[in-house]
Design an enzyme around this catalytic site. Structure first.
Site, PDB file in Angstrom:
ATOM      1  N   SER A 124      51.887  27.271   5.329  1.00  0.00           N
ATOM      2  CA  SER A 124      52.072  28.431   6.188  1.00  0.00           C
ATOM      3  C   SER A 124      52.037  28.134   7.682  1.00  0.00           C
ATOM      4  O   SER A 124      52.332  29.007   8.491  1.00  0.00           O
ATOM      5  CB  SER A 124      51.033  29.510   5.860  1.00  0.00           C
ATOM      6  OG  SER A 124      51.332  30.114   4.627  1.00  0.00           O
ATOM      7  N   SER A 176      53.610  31.484   5.970  1.00  0.00           N
ATOM      8  CA  SER A 176      53.405  32.876   6.337  1.00  0.00           C
ATOM      9  C   SER A 176      53.256  33.110   7.829  1.00  0.00           C
ATOM     10  O   SER A 176      53.329  34.239   8.290  1.00  0.00           O
ATOM     11  CB  SER A 176      52.174  33.418   5.612  1.00  0.00           C
ATOM     12  OG  SER A 176      50.997  32.746   6.026  1.00  0.00           O
ATOM     13  N   LYS A 225      48.119  35.058  15.027  1.00  0.00           N
ATOM     14  CA  LYS A 225      48.614  35.623  13.777  1.00  0.00           C
ATOM     15  C   LYS A 225      47.782  36.843  13.413  1.00  0.00           C
ATOM     16  O   LYS A 225      46.555  36.854  13.579  1.00  0.00           O
ATOM     17  CB  LYS A 225      48.530  34.543  12.685  1.00  0.00           C
ATOM     18  CG  LYS A 225      49.152  34.899  11.346  1.00  0.00           C
ATOM     19  CD  LYS A 225      49.073  33.685  10.432  1.00  0.00           C
ATOM     20  CE  LYS A 225      49.645  33.951   9.050  1.00  0.00           C
ATOM     21  NZ  LYS A 225      49.564  32.755   8.187  1.00  0.00           N
TER      22      LYS A 225
END
Length: 515
Positions: free
Chosen positions: A191, A167, A86
């Site tokens: 997330s 996210s 990420k």
């Protein structure tokens, strides 16, 4: 025109890839090249997922070096396996770390995050960075999950007009689409769990302090953690085994070495047998498709020897939201300023600078939504304020000892069960996310474990109208071994995973990939 069939390597497990590399029929450079080509065909063209924000310009060189070391006897579970990170996880290389924001795009981070150091030491190949909800979805309440100023809007590979959730949107979509073997996501609340469930994969949010957060763009140290995202429980367990452990750069990991282990030891196909699992009906009832999948999962668990206690009440679920939001708001201001101090080559040095940057670059950064969460956090005082201290103590007590722990103890349970989320909602850049919720005082299924800092794992459990639906299991602090065993036992009998077809809409047609 139908989507082209995927290479078998796109869906291969870590163990399958290692067998091929050990046999000499595959090497890391070939594997990396195929994934990079697939990213070009599917992510940058064709369905255009926008899941990968940047590929590693040195990936093939690094892969060749790993192959050379393998030829001399170097081995390991993740050796030569491509991993995507990420884009809020620092890499001390030529890639950027931006949390999706143009404000951090001026220069790379000076060194690897703690978990990246562990990945490289284990011989994993960092293939690139994934798109995310900008600032891990902590900028505005009206944001669209999976959108960032740097990466655009990530799309769900199952149905392209649906949202990947966030996210860790890019990590979830990339693994689901076969753009990489495994990925790392991060979670403050939901997330990892939501994008894993929405993209039909496994997501594991570890106990807070099991995995180092050093070198990760933060929201709040009370809840932040990184964790594995994979197509199987076995691959998630293998990845966790590498990244778990103490790190002097993150004081929260002081106890990690006492708990970190080879989590693949707990991959028991009979992992459901004799386990006592409580159904948290407070976290169900909001979405009928998710409820139907939950009922089928419960029936399977009973058939495989689990003892189902239904319903189970988790105290204080309606009391977590307000103190959690207060804690996040206070800690974000403190933690983001501390993180920016580790990035000396950037012009932005504080949250105030980030707010000013967004205003100055509103055409790129604030086209769809504002930054009211930034502004609220900026108005907060120091972490010595009593309002913050009280909120943090209440949140932890209600979620942990008086919440999850109390529920587990009352009925002598091994884990708690709920729907992970409903099927993915339609992406809406204008109005933001459309999350289906039940009791407005109760947060999502990710909230209790997130606030407590306890582990949770989501596993694919079924489909509704072409969209994957998962179940989530959560339990006591450091209970990863038990959760992995239960999740693996369920997965091996449910066999719920299916490859995405890149449909243009629900009931629609597959979008062709580029040749």
């Amino acid at each position: 025109m139908a989507a082209q069939p995927a290479s078998p390597l796109a869906w291969a497990s870590i163990d399958q890839l290692q067998q091929q590399m050990d046999a000499g029929t595959l090497d890391s450079r070939t594997l990396a090249r195929q994934f990079l080509e697939r990213i070009e065909q599917i992510d940058q063209a064709g369905p255009t997922l926008h899941a990968v924000i940047q590929t590693n310009p040195d990936a093939l060189t690094l892969a060749a070096s790993l192959d050379a070391s393998r030829s001399k006897g170097k081995r390991g579970p993740l050796y030569g396996i491509p991993v995507l990170l990420k884009d809020n996880i620092d890499t001390g290389d030529r890639m950027l770390t931006t949390a999706g924001s143009l404000a951090l795009a001026a220069a790379p981070a000076p060194r690897d995050a703690g978990l990246v150091e562990r990945l490289r030491k284990a011989g994993a190949l960092v293939l690139g960075k994934t798109n995310l909800s900008e600032w891990a979805n902590y900028r505005s309440n009206h944001a669209s999950s999976g959108w960032s100023g740097r990466g655009g809007q990530t799309r769900n590979p199952y149905v392209l007009d649906r949202n990947p959730c966030g996210s860790s949107a890019g990590s979830g979509a990339a693994v689901a689409a076969g753009l990489v073997t495994v990925a790392i996501g991060t979670e403050t609340d939901g997330s990892i769990i939501c994008p894993a469930a929405s993209n039909g994969i496994v997501g594991l949010k570890p106990t807070l302090g099991l995995v180092s957060r050093s070198g990760i763009v933060p929201i709040a140290h009370s809840q932040d953690t990184a964790g594995p995202m994979a197509r199987s429980v076995a691959d998630a367990a293998a990845l966790l085994s590498v990244i778990a452990g103490s790190d002097p750069r993150d004081p929260a990991t002081a106890e990690a070495d006492r708990h970190a282990t080879d989590y693949t030891r707990f991959l028991d196909p009979n992992g459901l047998r004799g386990k006592r699992i409580g159904v948290v009906r407070q976290l169900a009832g909001a979405e009928p498709n998710a409820d139907r999948v939950l009922e089928r999962a419960i029936a399977l668990m009973k058939a495989q020897g689990a003892v189902i206690v239904d319903p189970v009440t988790v105290p204080h679920l309606g009391d977590l939201g307000r103190p959690e939001l207060t804690v996040l708001s206070y800690e974000f201001k403190h933690d983001i300023d501390a993180y920016l101090a580790t990035r000396p080559n950037l012009k932005v040095k504080s949250l105030a600078d980030l707010i000013a940057f967004d205003k100055a670059h509103a055409a790129q950064e604030m086209t769809w939504f504002g930054q009211e969460l930034f502004e609220e956090a900026q108005a907060r005082g120091p972490l010595t304020e009593q309002k913050y201290i009280d909120a943090q103590a209440k949140a932890k007590r209600f979620a942990g000892p008086e919440g999850i722990d109390a529920a587990l103890a009352k009925d002598h349970l091994d884990a708690l069960l709920a729907p992970s989320w409903g099927p993915a909602f339609v992406t809406d850049l204008v109005l933001g996310d459309h999350v289906v919720s039940g009791d407005p005082t109760v947060g999502g299924a990710s909230q209790p474990a997130a606030v407590a800092g306890y582990p949770s794992i989501t596993v694919p459990a079924g489909f509704a109208h072409d969209l994957p639906v998962g179940i989530v299991l959560f339990g006591a602090k450091w209970s990863e071994p038990k959760l992995i065993s239960i999740a693996y036992g369920f997965e091996q009998h449910a066999r719920a995973w299916q490859a995405p077809r890149f449909l243009d809409t629900v009931g629609g047609k597959p979008v062709a990939t580029s040749p």
